[in-house]
Design an enzyme around this catalytic site. Sequence first.
Site, PDB file in Angstrom:
ATOM      1  N   MET A   1       0.837  -1.202   0.000  1.00  0.00           N
ATOM      2  CA  MET A   1       0.000   0.000   0.000  1.00  0.00           C
ATOM      3  C   MET A   1       0.876   1.258   0.000  1.00  0.00           C
ATOM      4  O   MET A   1       1.848   1.316   0.749  1.00  0.00           O
ATOM      5  CB  MET A   1      -0.877  -0.013   1.264  1.00  0.00           C
ATOM      6  CG  MET A   1      -1.871   1.122   1.327  1.00  0.00           C
ATOM      7  SD  MET A   1      -2.762   1.184   2.921  1.00  0.00           S
ATOM      8  CE  MET A   1      -1.621   2.202   3.873  1.00  0.00           C
ATOM      9  N   PRO A   2       0.545   2.255  -0.829  1.00  0.00           N
ATOM     10  CA  PRO A   2       1.274   3.526  -0.742  1.00  0.00           C
ATOM     11  C   PRO A   2       1.056   4.173   0.631  1.00  0.00           C
ATOM     12  O   PRO A   2      -0.017   4.017   1.227  1.00  0.00           O
ATOM     13  CB  PRO A   2       0.639   4.381  -1.842  1.00  0.00           C
ATOM     14  CG  PRO A   2      -0.007   3.419  -2.775  1.00  0.00           C
ATOM     15  CD  PRO A   2      -0.460   2.276  -1.902  1.00  0.00           C
TER      16      PRO A   2
ATOM     17  N   GLY B   1      -6.855  12.252   0.102  1.00  0.00           N
ATOM     18  CA  GLY B   1      -8.148  12.065   0.758  1.00  0.00           C
ATOM     19  C   GLY B   1      -9.183  12.876  -0.009  1.00  0.00           C
ATOM     20  O   GLY B   1      -8.880  13.964  -0.503  1.00  0.00           O
TER      21      GLY B   1
ATOM     22  N   TYR C   1     -19.128  10.056   1.335  1.00  0.00           N
ATOM     23  CA  TYR C   1     -18.588  11.233   0.612  1.00  0.00           C
ATOM     24  C   TYR C   1     -19.320  11.437  -0.718  1.00  0.00           C
ATOM     25  O   TYR C   1     -19.161  12.466  -1.356  1.00  0.00           O
ATOM     26  CB  TYR C   1     -17.083  11.094   0.312  1.00  0.00           C
ATOM     27  CG  TYR C   1     -16.182  10.833   1.502  1.00  0.00           C
ATOM     28  CD1 TYR C   1     -16.613  10.999   2.805  1.00  0.00           C
ATOM     29  CD2 TYR C   1     -14.863  10.420   1.302  1.00  0.00           C
ATOM     30  CE1 TYR C   1     -15.772  10.737   3.879  1.00  0.00           C
ATOM     31  CE2 TYR C   1     -14.017  10.167   2.373  1.00  0.00           C
ATOM     32  CZ  TYR C   1     -14.483  10.316   3.653  1.00  0.00           C
ATOM     33  OH  TYR C   1     -13.641  10.054   4.706  1.00  0.00           O
TER      34      TYR C   1
ATOM     35  N   HIS D   1     -16.440   2.314   8.297  1.00  0.00           N
ATOM     36  CA  HIS D   1     -16.149   3.735   8.567  1.00  0.00           C
ATOM     37  C   HIS D   1     -16.067   4.054  10.056  1.00  0.00           C
ATOM     38  O   HIS D   1     -15.252   4.868  10.476  1.00  0.00           O
ATOM     39  CB  HIS D   1     -17.238   4.598   7.918  1.00  0.00           C
ATOM     40  CG  HIS D   1     -16.761   5.944   7.507  1.00  0.00           C
ATOM     41  ND1 HIS D   1     -17.004   6.488   6.281  1.00  0.00           N
ATOM     42  CD2 HIS D   1     -16.030   6.876   8.147  1.00  0.00           C
ATOM     43  CE1 HIS D   1     -16.458   7.683   6.182  1.00  0.00           C
ATOM     44  NE2 HIS D   1     -15.857   7.938   7.319  1.00  0.00           N
TER      45      HIS D   1
END
Length: 347
Positions: free
Chosen positions: A95-96, A101, A131, A188
Amino acid sequence: MARASPQSNRQVNAKPGDVILYQGSRVTIYYGENSWNVTPLGHIGGVTGAGLREALKAGGGHVSVTFSLEGPRRDHAGVFDLERGSVRLNSGYTMPINSLGTYSLAWETCASAVKAALAHGVRLFDTASIYRNEAGVGQAIRESGVPREEIFVTPKLYPGSQYDHPEEAIQDALDKLGIGYIDMMLLHRPGRNDGKAYKAMEQAVAEGKICSIGLSNWYVKELEEFLPQVSITPALVQNKIHPFYRENDVIPYIQDLGIVVQGWYPLGGRGHTAELLGNEVISGIAEAHGKSSAQVILRWNLQKGVAVIPGSSNAEHIRENTELYGFTLSDAEMAQINALDRREKHD
Ligand code: NAP
């Protein structure tokens, strides 16, 4: 707390607190003095012979002692590669550790921010059903021409109907993103039916729809309660972390479980960045390195082993937020930033 420090193998007279190898096969802790020749292994500091004798008496002649090795922590999955800007997760995927975001970025703004980020080499995008921009993230990725396998996308399921009907919610995220599979899916926040939602994510991993799974806004108590119920240990926990709110107890607890920590609101949160970015300590360190305050904060996170997801709709900021690898904060600078902790929240 007692700490045993290693000593070389030589013969000495034992004194209280010495850990010795007795007759070649027994590890013994001395509470008295002895003039026999012994092989010292180490010494427990901060204890007295009287204290050790007392402990023995209190245990009716029995004490239980735990030895543990001290050394570089996390020499397994979870160690950040600060050259490549990535970390290997306990799921086996890479994973980076810096990303974009997308909270509060509506579809078109979001799509153009993702495109700008891709152009500047960003490969991880954090989104969520709440979102309402997963489709914008997916569209920008599909149109970018960057190979899918280079990109890492993290959507999240939200409590309520998504936890009540998690299979549909996972399919909905897959459909909206339209990029074939999900790299990392998070719950979440804790909520009714979170165990059911996690199980559905585990099933989706088995079916090849999701590569890795994790949690967000789970702290020590919540993790202690939740982890015994799961089959797949979370690969990631995403919690709020910034210099005024740095979760001293939570971060090492999670990392010691082999779980990578990712910090949301790294710059204090949209609408709350001025005080953090203008902070004298941070600006002073930034000036010394010829960097911006944002870069210093993001680098501070990375050096603590916390992956970052700064949000931005500004291409210049997005570029700036990728330039975190050509400098190192000293231990003293890290300590200065650590000392800013106010346990503040900006929810
Ligand atoms: P943030 O990253 O702490 O701050 C974003 C703010 O910083 C924006 O106003 C942005 O403005 C500004 N900014 C970004 N880079 C900058 C730079 N280099 N210099 C100066 N200003 C800069 O807050 P956030 O975006 O709200 O949170 C980060 C991400 O965490 C979210 O996008 C989301 O993906 C995730 N998140 C997760 C949770 C959760 O519960 N799991 C909750 C909240 C957020 P510009 O747009 O002008 O650059």
